[in-house]
Every structure is written in C-alpha cells, then in structure tokens.
Design a protein around this motif. Structure first.
Motif, mmCIF file in Angstrom:
data_model
loop_
_atom_site.group_PDB
_atom_site.id
_atom_site.type_symbol
_atom_site.label_atom_id
_atom_site.label_comp_id
_atom_site.label_asym_id
_atom_site.label_seq_id
_atom_site.Cartn_x
_atom_site.Cartn_y
_atom_site.Cartn_z
ATOM 1 N N ARG A 307 0.836 -1.215 0.000
ATOM 2 C CA ARG A 307 0.000 0.000 0.000
ATOM 3 C C ARG A 307 0.869 1.262 0.000
ATOM 4 O O ARG A 307 1.993 1.269 0.491
ATOM 5 C CB ARG A 307 -0.946 -0.004 1.195
ATOM 6 C CG ARG A 307 -0.263 0.044 2.532
ATOM 7 C CD ARG A 307 -1.259 -0.097 3.688
ATOM 8 N NE ARG A 307 -0.553 -0.163 4.966
ATOM 9 C CZ ARG A 307 -0.150 0.884 5.660
ATOM 10 N NH1 ARG A 307 -0.397 2.114 5.195
ATOM 11 N NH2 ARG A 307 0.472 0.735 6.805
ATOM 12 N N THR A 308 0.321 2.313 -0.516
ATOM 13 C CA THR A 308 1.014 3.596 -0.592
ATOM 14 C C THR A 308 1.305 4.135 0.810
ATOM 15 O O THR A 308 0.441 4.118 1.676
ATOM 16 C CB THR A 308 0.165 4.620 -1.360
ATOM 17 O OG1 THR A 308 -0.139 4.094 -2.653
ATOM 18 C CG2 THR A 308 0.903 5.941 -1.513
ATOM 19 N N GLY A 309 2.525 4.594 1.007
ATOM 20 C CA GLY A 309 2.923 5.157 2.291
ATOM 21 C C GLY A 309 3.487 4.166 3.278
ATOM 22 O O GLY A 309 3.916 4.549 4.364
ATOM 23 N N LYS A 311 6.185 2.339 2.908
ATOM 24 C CA LYS A 311 7.641 2.207 2.761
ATOM 25 C C LYS A 311 8.045 0.740 2.656
ATOM 26 O O LYS A 311 9.025 0.302 3.261
ATOM 27 C CB LYS A 311 8.354 2.869 3.950
ATOM 28 C CG LYS A 311 8.228 4.388 4.000
ATOM 29 C CD LYS A 311 8.993 5.017 2.863
ATOM 30 C CE LYS A 311 8.909 6.540 2.908
ATOM 31 N NZ LYS A 311 9.600 7.163 1.753
ATOM 32 N N LEU A 374 9.121 0.536 -2.409
ATOM 33 C CA LEU A 374 8.007 0.709 -3.335
ATOM 34 C C LEU A 374 7.564 2.162 -3.454
ATOM 35 O O LEU A 374 7.258 2.647 -4.552
ATOM 36 C CB LEU A 374 6.832 -0.161 -2.885
ATOM 37 C CG LEU A 374 6.682 -1.523 -3.564
ATOM 38 C CD1 LEU A 374 5.564 -2.321 -2.913
ATOM 39 C CD2 LEU A 374 6.416 -1.362 -5.050
ATOM 40 N N ASP A 375 7.517 2.892 -2.340
ATOM 41 C CA ASP A 375 7.088 4.294 -2.392
ATOM 42 C C ASP A 375 8.065 5.145 -3.190
ATOM 43 O O ASP A 375 7.665 6.017 -3.965
ATOM 44 C CB ASP A 375 6.937 4.851 -0.973
ATOM 45 C CG ASP A 375 5.700 4.310 -0.273
ATOM 46 O OD1 ASP A 375 4.782 3.860 -0.982
ATOM 47 O OD2 ASP A 375 5.656 4.320 0.965
ATOM 48 N N THR A 376 9.359 4.870 -3.004
ATOM 49 C CA THR A 376 10.368 5.614 -3.766
ATOM 50 C C THR A 376 10.294 5.267 -5.246
ATOM 51 O O THR A 376 10.409 6.138 -6.115
ATOM 52 C CB THR A 376 11.777 5.311 -3.229
ATOM 53 O OG1 THR A 376 11.811 5.587 -1.831
ATOM 54 C CG2 THR A 376 12.826 6.159 -3.936
ATOM 55 N N ALA A 378 7.656 4.076 -6.947
ATOM 56 C CA ALA A 378 6.421 4.539 -7.565
ATOM 57 C C ALA A 378 6.340 6.060 -7.586
ATOM 58 O O ALA A 378 5.866 6.653 -8.560
ATOM 59 C CB ALA A 378 5.220 3.960 -6.830
ATOM 60 N N ALA A 380 5.155 9.744 -7.292
ATOM 61 C CA ALA A 380 3.807 10.303 -7.486
ATOM 62 C C ALA A 380 3.108 9.703 -8.696
ATOM 63 O O ALA A 380 1.892 9.646 -8.760
ATOM 64 C CB ALA A 380 3.900 11.812 -7.619
ATOM 65 N N THR A 381 3.907 9.220 -9.655
ATOM 66 C CA THR A 381 3.300 8.800 -10.928
ATOM 67 C C THR A 381 3.566 7.343 -11.272
ATOM 68 O O THR A 381 3.039 6.839 -12.245
ATOM 69 C CB THR A 381 3.843 9.665 -12.082
ATOM 70 O OG1 THR A 381 5.266 9.550 -12.111
ATOM 71 C CG2 THR A 381 3.465 11.109 -11.878
ATOM 72 N N GLY A 382 4.388 6.655 -10.497
ATOM 73 C CA GLY A 382 4.722 5.272 -10.809
ATOM 74 C C GLY A 382 6.100 5.164 -11.425
ATOM 75 O O GLY A 382 6.605 6.102 -12.040
ATOM 76 N N ARG A 458 2.007 -0.312 -9.512
ATOM 77 C CA ARG A 458 2.856 0.742 -8.955
ATOM 78 C C ARG A 458 4.257 0.768 -9.577
ATOM 79 O O ARG A 458 4.869 1.826 -9.678
ATOM 80 C CB ARG A 458 2.975 0.575 -7.441
ATOM 81 C CG ARG A 458 1.653 0.679 -6.690
ATOM 82 C CD ARG A 458 1.860 0.798 -5.200
ATOM 83 N NE ARG A 458 2.492 2.067 -4.863
ATOM 84 C CZ ARG A 458 3.066 2.318 -3.696
ATOM 85 N NH1 ARG A 458 3.116 1.377 -2.768
ATOM 86 N NH2 ARG A 458 3.614 3.498 -3.450
#
Length: 517
Positions: A307-309, A311, A374-376, A378, A380-382, A458
């Motif tokens: 999930r987003t956020g 890390k 994953l957050d890095t 992805a 803002a745009t993937g 993502r």
C-alpha cells in the motif's frame, strides 16, 4: 549412473576447494577475480550438465524405484551408511538446484555483488550447492541431517559479507533460528533411528512405522517437524526469512527462496509421511491449520507492504509471499493424499522457478533505481517500467501473474492440487476441518492476486518518462541468459504438467503405500 550421482553431489565440493587455489597463469584472463568467477560458471555448468544426463538416463517407466544408488558402510557401529539414490520425488529438486545455482553463477560473473574476495564467494556458492544437492540425494537419516546443516554456514557468510543494510543481524537471525530448529530435529531423527534399529531411509519407509509405536511417532514428527518447519518456513517460525531476503545479495535471495526452502518441505515428504505415518496422521490437522494461517498471514503482510505510504521493500514483499506460497505446499502434504502431495511437490518446483525469477528481477530493479522501496520507486506517478524499460516491465508482470497462479503457468497446478487434496483428505482426517482450510487457502489466492497486481501497477505503470529523465537500461544480454530459462520452464510446466506429475505420482503412490509398489 551411480557414479554420476556421486559426482553431482561431490563435484561442487571439489570445485570449491579448487576455487581457493591460485589460478594457473594461462587461465587468469584479465584478472584473477575474473578467472575464479569463470571457474564458478564452469563447475556449476558441469554439474547442471551431469544432472541433465542423469535425467535422460533415468528410467521414466519406474520413477518410484530408487535409481543411481550408492550404498557404502560408513559407521558400522551405528549402521550409518553413505547411501545415495534418486526417484521421481527427488530428481526434479536435484535438477532445479543445479539449474538455479548455474544461473546464479552466470549472473554473478557479470554482476558480482559488492563485498570481499570473489574467490571466497565462489567457494561458498559451490559448498552451498553441494549441501543442497546432497540433501535431495542421501538416503540415510544422519547423512540427511549433515547435508541439511551443511548449507547454513555458506548462506550465513553470503548474507553477512555480501549482503546489504542490516546484513549481519539478518545473518545471525537466520543461523540462530535454523540451528535451534535443527537441534530439535536431530533428537527426532535419533529417536526414529534408535527405536527402529536403522537410519536407512529406504528400509524405514518400507517398514512404514510398524516397529515404532504411535506415541513415539508423534514425538518424532513433532521434533523433526519443528526443524523442517523453520527451514520451510512455516508460520509462525518464519520471522527470520524477511530480514534474510532483504539483506541478502540477489543470488543469495534466489537460492534461499528457490532451493533452501524446499529442503524443509522435502523432509516432510521423505521422512514424516512414509517413516512415521501414524504420528503424521495425528499432527496433520495442526500442520494444515498452520499452513492455512501462513497463507493468509503472508498475503496480508504483502498487502500491507504494497500500500502507498507503507515504505514497503519489494524484496521483503516477495519474501513474505514465500510464506504464503509454502503454506500451500504444507497444506498439500498435510492432506496425506496422492493428490495433495503431488500438488505440494509441483508447487515446490513452481515456486523455485517463479520466485527465483522474481528475486532476479527485483535485484535488477534495485540496481537500476538504487532502491527497492516501493514508495520511492512509484513516487507520485509510478516507476513506469513499461515506458522506461519495457522488456523488464513485461517480464516482471509475467512473473507476477505466474506467482498469483494464472492458469497455463506453473504456479496454477500446485496450488490447485493442494486445494483439491484438502477437499478430500486421507481417511481418518476430519473432512470439515480440511474443507475449512481449503476455503481459507482459496481466499488466500484472491489476496495473492490483489497484492501482486498492486505491485505491477505501482512499479510497471505510470506517466511516460520525459526527455529530462535519465535513460534506464532494459534487460541486458547476460540478464536474458540468466532469466529466460526460468521463464520458459514456467510456461512449459504450466502447459505440460504431466512432465512433472508423471515423475512424482508413482513415487508418491508408493511412498504413501508404505514402500510397496
């Protein structure tokens, strides 16, 4: 053929010793480091070639019979023998080990992980291969234990010396968990051997537990099962795995997931099912319950990391996915039926191919982006792998859908057969309980699809990269050479499952019948 199997087991040890010697002047090439890495490719390639020749010479009309056997007395006082042999159960795992080790050696020749001397790296890789091959080839309980333990030291050093951040703590956790589990397992193996009067696995399987009381069998299965469950890894004895995978170098993760985890489930099939069937029958519902819990736990952990956020580290996510996938293997074994056990063995091989490919791909992504977060990735745009490195993105999507069990690929058959086995478990096992475990496992397949599709969205999708963004290398030639066999075999096993099931089914039928053909 017996000498060929002995060469496959001992050859990597000889190669490891040779790797520590100075290279002859004419073989050094550009540097001694290049020479020793080439030596690793040569030795593992020779072992793979020998494994293929062994497969071609294997009597496929009698896969339930032990073939290429060697039986030499080693410790007469304890009746411990150097007893080697293969059947339809062990042959696929032997070939899988030889293949993955060769591909790792080939990959390392071009992409050596940062760390100390390549000489030590190659030697450890070959010792690891020898121990794993021996685990699948030996037919003596004490030799099985020695081979089972032989892999710990090389894997510890591969993580601790060539791993990434947090490698020393991860390596210590790996070896402490597995050593403590192995101590308990040794007590169980000794109990079996001393009560039955022999450590020979073929004789014990033929006897089918008739010389061991049910209470002793329960104690033995419990002790042996703890050691095997740690290596598998079974929930809740899995907590060493995510740290080990996150810290390990790419080839270490490939071998850990693709080969070492299979040693635990193989032990359940080779030792617990035929040698202590009554004890296994008593404990099978508990094993199935832990397996079902592992399927859900692994999937939920992956969803949380995806999930987003969150890390979430991509390597850590794939590690948790292994907990879920190996849960299907344990569920199939716990059914104690030919359908379930064949599904477990098929899922074993499929997991080795698919997860090995996934760890190769995640390693390549980390090399290109400098991170597996994953957050890095992805942002803002993937990460937009489809636009920046379309072949790499396409192969990652392929491996993901194979891992979620898409029909037509290898991941489908093992999980389906394990669930079918739970639908109608062995006589005497509670069918309502196993129907519940089957429903839980089926729900787990939906969760698996959910987190893997989130990962693909993502990492692979996103805005088309602008002209100001640096170019991202797509799949290189050496990467294609190391990864394409895994992708091809994933398709072949998915479209033609009879190749593998034709080997395992007669051997499983004999094993569950107490060694009688």
């Amino acid at each position: 053929m017996q000498f060929l199997l002995a060469f496959i087991v001992v050859g990597p040890l000889i190669g490891a010793a040779a790797a520590l010697l100075p290279a002859p002047p004419g073989l050094k090439g550009k540097s001694p480091d290049q020479a020793v890495l080439r030596h690793g490719v040569t030795v593992t390639g020779a072992i793979l070639a020998a494994a293929i020749v062994l497969t071609l010479g294997f009597d496929h009309d009698q896969p339930s019979r032990m073939q290429a056997t060697t039986d030499i007395s080693w410790i007469p006082a304890l009746d411990v023998r150097i007893h080697l042999g293969i059947d339809g159960i062990s042959l696929p795992l032997l070939v899988l080990t030889a293949l993955l080790t060769f591909l790792c050696a080939l990959y390392s020749y071009f992409k050596m992980p940062a760390g100390p001397s390549p000489r030590a790296f190659v030697a450890l890789l070959l010792v690891l291969e020898s121990g794993t091959l021996a685990t699948f080839a030996v037919l003596d309980l004490l030799l099985f234990f020695l081979a089972f333990e032989m892999v710990l030291i090389p894997m510890y050093f591969l993580i601790a010396r060539w791993g990434g951040e947090g490698r020393r703590a991860a390596a210590w956790r790996f070896i402490l968990y597995t050593l403590l589990g192995s101590v308990v397992m040794l007590l169980g193996l000794l109990l079996i051997g001393l009560k039955a009067g022999t450590f020979d696995m073929v004789a014990l399987a033929t006897d089918n537990g008739r010389d061991i009381t049910t209470s002793v069998q329960v104690i033995a299965v419990l002790a042996v099962g703890i050691g095997l469950a740690v290596k598998t890894p079974m929930w809740p004895l899995h907590s060493w795995l995510p740290d080990a995978h996150t810290a390990a170098p790419t080839v270490g993760s490939v071998l850990l997931a693709g080969v070492l985890l299979k040693m635990g489930t193989y032990g359940f099939v080779r030792i617990a099912l035929p040698i202590t069937p009554d004890g296994m029958h008593v404990l099978a519902p508990y094993l199935a319950a832990f397996a079902a819990a592992g399927i859900i736990y692994g999937s939920l952990a992956c969803l949380s990391l995806a999930r987003t956020g969150a890390k979430g580290d991509l390597k850590r996510l794939i590690a948790y996915s292994s907990v879920g996938h190996m849960g299907f293997v344990l569920l199939g074994i716990a059914t104690m039926t030919p359908t379930g056990v064949n599904g477990a063995l098929f899922a074993n091989v499929a997991h080795g191919l698919i997860t090995g490919l996934l760890f190769f791909l995640v390693g390549a992504i980390k090399d290109r982006y400098g991170t597996a977060d994953l957050d890095t990735l992805a942002g803002a745009t993937g990460a937009a792998l489809y636009g920046r490195a379309p072949r790499l993105g396409g192969l990652l999507a392929f491996a993901a859908v194979a891992s979620l069990g898409l029909p037509g690929l290898a991941g489908f058959w093992g999980e389906m057969l394990a669930l079918f086995g739970a639908f109608r478990p062995a006589e005497g096992l509670s069918r309502p309980a196993f129907l519940t475990f089957m429903a839980v496992g089926a729900f787990g397949t939906l969760l698996t699809a959910a987190y893997l599709l989130v990962v693909v969205r993502r990492v692979c999708m996103g805005a088309r990269p602008g002209p100001d963004q640096p170019a991202l290398p797509d799949i290189q030639r050496y990467e294609f050479a190391a990864w394409s066999p895994l992708a091809v075999l994933t398709v072949v096993a998915g479209l033609w499952p009879a190749v593998l099931l034709g080997l395992t089914d007669p051997a499983v039928q004999k094993l569950l019948a107490g060694g009688k053909s």
